[in-house]
Write an enzyme that holds these catalytic residues in place. Structure first.
Site, mmCIF file in Angstrom:
data_model
loop_
_atom_site.group_PDB
_atom_site.id
_atom_site.type_symbol
_atom_site.label_atom_id
_atom_site.label_comp_id
_atom_site.label_asym_id
_atom_site.label_seq_id
_atom_site.Cartn_x
_atom_site.Cartn_y
_atom_site.Cartn_z
ATOM 1 N N GLU A 63 -18.744 -4.895 -3.020
ATOM 2 C CA GLU A 63 -17.392 -5.470 -2.951
ATOM 3 C C GLU A 63 -17.354 -6.894 -3.528
ATOM 4 O O GLU A 63 -16.440 -7.253 -4.252
ATOM 5 C CB GLU A 63 -16.911 -5.458 -1.486
ATOM 6 N N ASP A 109 -4.857 -9.348 -8.460
ATOM 7 C CA ASP A 109 -5.111 -8.403 -9.561
ATOM 8 C C ASP A 109 -3.873 -7.668 -10.077
ATOM 9 O O ASP A 109 -3.508 -7.767 -11.248
ATOM 10 C CB ASP A 109 -6.203 -7.399 -9.165
ATOM 11 N N GLU A 128 0.830 -1.212 0.000
ATOM 12 C CA GLU A 128 0.000 0.000 0.000
ATOM 13 C C GLU A 128 0.861 1.257 0.000
ATOM 14 O O GLU A 128 0.593 2.205 -0.734
ATOM 15 C CB GLU A 128 -0.948 0.024 1.221
ATOM 16 N N GLU A 130 -11.877 0.922 -9.905
ATOM 17 C CA GLU A 130 -11.597 -0.054 -10.976
ATOM 18 C C GLU A 130 -12.557 0.017 -12.163
ATOM 19 O O GLU A 130 -12.149 -0.077 -13.323
ATOM 20 C CB GLU A 130 -11.575 -1.486 -10.419
#
Ligand code: DMJ
Length: 501
Positions: A329, A225, A80, A348
């Site tokens: 989600e 991803d 992150e 996204e």
């Protein structure tokens, strides 16, 4: 800035700033991301440039340089902090250094590479994550001051360990120190070696000391991803054939094992195509949900030149978005209802809408963008910002606005409509990181100034030239003027999901 600065995030309902939860170190939902380093301001730096607000960009750069320090007793997730902070600092530094200043006058007169120095300082604090692991895979978390905390967890998601190469590679090339790029490459190669012998698939969680898979779910969403995304993006940026080969091999396996539904999206009959989560050992379907992070996969498919398939992937998420007004989600494709119902303003779906518009120029995607904009304004706007949707079922809100709302969601929406923006005018000169930060595509990034003979790691995975089979389809007139996905197929998804498009 008014309510939250210098805190990491804005609480948009009660108009307050939010920092790490020091009272509860195990609150990783907060502490993995918030490091007491003005996260949202840093994450939004290049958004200011893209919006053309040069004055605010220069002011923000000055605030960051004068007030942010990484010498903090904060334990954050390496992944992150890498994508949100390191990537943002590198992007802003490179925008400032760009001689042609396409976004206007971004360079403060006094600037002397301070953002790059900060980037190097931060990245040096990540290194213990690599040095203290037995496999070369990074520990998921570091304390910025003290390194890997004693007894901290050793399980990491694959994306966490394997999506560091873009930022680390750029940093290494900027400062001429190979340690970052080589550490990230080594982690990728370790993951690659640990693919399942039968299927070639990777799981979603791995132990950094034993190299054993702790999560054996393989899919294109949460946990994996950006691993695929960064193989392709690292190749686009640095031109290493190894990364491209790894991407192509995994992409073929994703199609082989995870794709269900009719073979061609825009012709023939059968169910609408869907990428499911599978067991990495057998390739058998493992869950009946898809997650909202998977909506980014259409964007990866655009970059890979598989535009028809991207159109198809995107259409499914559009239908789910229309059903709720935002994306839950997790959506259960069997029960046709959310399994996990929050929506934290994720980018996204907007991102792939933007990339598909760039690829096709089909106005359908502008309509999609208008739908997104409307529902964000109607459903998530709060007193001082935009708020996380607690549940798409009753549209209750939570007092949190994650930094990616400004660094990605707003940026992609803005760029979708701002056709004259320098990013759109020079789209072959920029690439977006997984956090939406723009990096230049430049010849100097395809070279490095260190002697690779001194830094070889394990040998390259065998690369077969037949693995390199990507192609870019030309978009024909029908794609621009008709619906990207034929109306009978759009109707098919909307009927099966019970939505009016
Ligand atoms: C962002 O931090 C990045 O887009 C990352 O790749 C995935 N998670 C969030 C947005 O959902």
């Amino acid at each position: 800035m008014k309510y939250a600065y210098p805190k990491d995030e804005l609480n948009p309902i009660y108009c307050k700033g939010r920092g790490p939860d020091y009272d509860n170190p195990s609150n990783i939902n907060i502490n993995d991301i918030l490091g007491d380093y003005s996260l949202t301001l840093i994450d939004a730096l290049d958004t200011l440039a893209i919006l053309g607000d040069t004055r605010e960009f220069r002011r923000a750069v000055q605030l960051v340089i004068e007030n942010v320090s990484f010498d903090k007793n904060s334990t954050v997730q390496v992944f992150e902090a890498n994508i949100r902070i390191l990537g943002a600092l590198l992007s802003a530094h490179l925008l400032i250094q760009d001689q042609s200043q396409p976004f206007g006058h971004l360079e403060p007169e006094w600037y002397d590479g301070e953002l790059l120095e900060m980037a190097a300082d931060l990245a040096s604090r990540f290194l213990p994550a690599f040095h203290t692991s037995k496999t070369g895979l990074p520990h998921p978390r570091v304390n910025l001051r003290d390194g890997v905390p004693q007894g901290s967890r050793t399980d990491t998601c694959t994306a966490g360990a394997g999506s560091l190469l873009v930022e680390f590679g750029v940093l290494s090339r900027l400062i001429g120190d190979p340690i970052y790029e080589l550490s990230a490459r080594r982690a990728n190669r370790v993951l690659w070696k640990l693919r399942n012998a039968n299927t070639g698939l990777l799981g979603n969680v791995i132990d950094v000391n034993t190299g054993k898979w702790v999560g054996e779910l393989s899919g294109v969403g949460a946990g994996l991803d950006s691993f695929y995304e960064y193989l392709l993006k690292a190749y686009i940026l640095f031109g290493h054939i190894e990364d491209y080969s790894m991407f192509n091999q995994t992409y073929a396996l994703i199609k082989q094992y995870m794709r269900r539904g009719r073979p061609n999206c825009n012709s023939g009959s059968g169910d609408h195509p869907l990428y499911v989560n599978v067991d990495m050992k057998s390739g058998g379907t493992q869950t009946t949900w898809i997650d909202s992070l998977q909506a980014a996969f259409a964007g990866v498919q655009v970059l890979a030149g598989d535009v028809e398939e991207a159109i198809c992937t995107h259409a499914l998420y559009y239908t789910i978005w229309k059903k709720y007004g935002v994306l839950p989600e997790r959506f259960n494709w069997q029960r046709l209802s959310p399994d996990v119902s929050f929506y934290p303003l994720r980018p996204e779906f907007v991102e792939s809408t933007y990339l598909l518009y760039q690829a096709t120029k089909n106005p359908f995607y502008l309509h999609v963008g208008r739908d997104i904009l409307k529902s964000l304004n109607q459903l998530t706007r709060a007193q001082c910002g935009y708020a996380t949707v607690h549940s798409v079922l009753d549209m209750t809100l939570e007092d949190r606005m994650e930094s990616f709302f400004l660094s990605e969601t707003c940026k992609y929406l803005y760029l979708l409509f701002d056709t004259e923006n320098p990013v759109n005018q020079n789209s072959d000169r920029y690439m977006f990181t997984t956090e939406g930060h723009i990096l230049p595509l430049a010849p100097w990034l395809r070279q490095h100034n260190w002697d690779s003979a001194h830094f070889t790691l394990s040998p390259n995975p065998a690369i077969n030239s037949t693995d390199l089979h990507a192609s870019c389809e030309a978009i024909n007139e029908e794609r621009i003027h008709g619906l990207p996905l034929k109306s009978q197929y759009l109707e098919q998804i909307s009927v099966s999901l019970g939505v009016e498009l």
